[in-house]
Write a protein that holds these residues in place. Sequence first.
Motif, PDB file in Angstrom:
ATOM      1  N   ILE A 207     -24.914  10.394  14.883  1.00 37.87           N
ATOM      2  CA  ILE A 207     -24.582  10.291  13.459  1.00 37.87           C
ATOM      3  C   ILE A 207     -23.703   9.094  13.119  1.00 37.87           C
ATOM      4  O   ILE A 207     -23.517   8.785  11.939  1.00 37.87           O
ATOM      5  N   ALA A 208     -23.181   8.382  14.109  1.00 38.92           N
ATOM      6  CA  ALA A 208     -22.158   7.361  13.870  1.00 38.92           C
ATOM      7  C   ALA A 208     -22.547   6.366  12.783  1.00 38.92           C
ATOM      8  O   ALA A 208     -21.766   6.105  11.853  1.00 38.92           O
ATOM      9  N   GLN A 209     -23.751   5.795  12.883  1.00 37.38           N
ATOM     10  CA  GLN A 209     -24.129   4.749  11.930  1.00 37.38           C
ATOM     11  C   GLN A 209     -24.577   5.308  10.585  1.00 37.38           C
ATOM     12  O   GLN A 209     -24.859   4.544   9.658  1.00 37.38           O
ATOM     13  N   TYR A 210     -24.635   6.642  10.444  1.00 37.98           N
ATOM     14  CA  TYR A 210     -25.110   7.256   9.207  1.00 37.98           C
ATOM     15  C   TYR A 210     -24.001   7.963   8.430  1.00 37.98           C
ATOM     16  O   TYR A 210     -24.262   8.628   7.429  1.00 37.98           O
ATOM     17  N   LEU A 211     -22.766   7.822   8.883  1.00 32.44           N
ATOM     18  CA  LEU A 211     -21.647   8.461   8.197  1.00 32.44           C
ATOM     19  C   LEU A 211     -21.335   7.730   6.895  1.00 32.44           C
ATOM     20  O   LEU A 211     -21.628   6.542   6.762  1.00 32.44           O
TER      21      LEU A 211
END
Length: 405
Positions: free
Chosen positions: A176-180
């Motif tokens: 999920i890191a790049q979609y937060l």
Amino acid sequence: MKYIVILGDGMADYPIPELDNKTPLQYAKKPNIDMLAKKGTVGLVKTIPDGIAPGSDAANLSVMGYNPKVYYTGRSPLEAVSMGIELSPTDIALRCNLVYLSEAEEEYSDKTMIDYSSDEISTAEAKILIEAVNNALKSESITFYPGISYRHCMVWSNGKTDLGCTPPHDILEKKIAQYLPKEESGLLLDMMIKSYNILKDHPVNLARKERGLRPANSIWLWGEGKKPALASFPEKYNKTGAMISAVDLLKGIGLCAGLESIDVEGATGNVHTNFIGKANAAIEAIDSGKDFVYVHVEAPDESGHRYEIDNKVKSIELIDSQVVGPILEAMKKYDEYKIMVLPDHPTPLSLRTHTAEPIPFIIYDSTNEIDSAASSYDEFEAKKSNIFIDEGYKLMDLFIKGFLD
């Protein structure tokens, strides 16, 4: 003239090996819909304008006759209206999913999106969890509202848009890191992180684990926007009408457009929905004097997101046998009626998310049966027709008025 739209959310797809390299629409047994295709106008329509994300919000606005470039403000405000939430002009509404994130990682940003619906958590369980989140995180500017199953709402007074939020169903099995959220204050991300600590050991989730179900261990915020101002559908087309759907988004579009929203007992938004109940509700609405009914069935879309090949085919077959079939039989008492069948957008099984390709449609007119040359209703037969509507919001004009403005 009576008008009925039957929309199978996300029905369109790509050929897949498991279905003999056919699409679910090609593979499914759907004699009623195929009959309409053979006797009606079949073509392709682009429901998602360039530059707009391929969501059910923009796509259904298009099908309803509203240009998303003019009327689309975000998904969640439409859902909020359906939930009875009063929005001020400065309020920002956001969809608040109850999701299941992987648990092994200590850092929130290192987690993976496992399930955007937490095994389609029950509404009763979800209400308890959202109330726990609201009790812990509510402020003068933030309030959480419980909805149906995993779908809930957060209202941010004097909030901001352009928050960099991502739909959770678009990132299944991804880190999920790049979609937060990318919003400057970090408020949304902070609440999502705190929600994990609130929910991960909540008694509701511990009980779900004991029953072999996935817990709802985090909120996920997305779909932000302000309350839209849709032109009245009854005034625009001089038709009274009703919306029949299990999901708040479509109910909200209907209410904002001035249509009656009809609830159907047992309507779930998945393959176990009350298909025949939706058909009966549409028939009753027409028989009671309504001119127009929009029947929305979410099941094909949910099956596409979850990579449930058999259920996507099954949902199409059930739409045919338990929605289209009964409606066709009931309409025999009327001399003049039109039926339009279509999805809002594709939800390809191979991608597990929405795409923006044009979708196939049928317009059947009982007073003007034609030989369409289509042997069935699917993506490829529609393409053969060479009928293409580039601006999807004009399709409703063709359906109701019989011509494009």
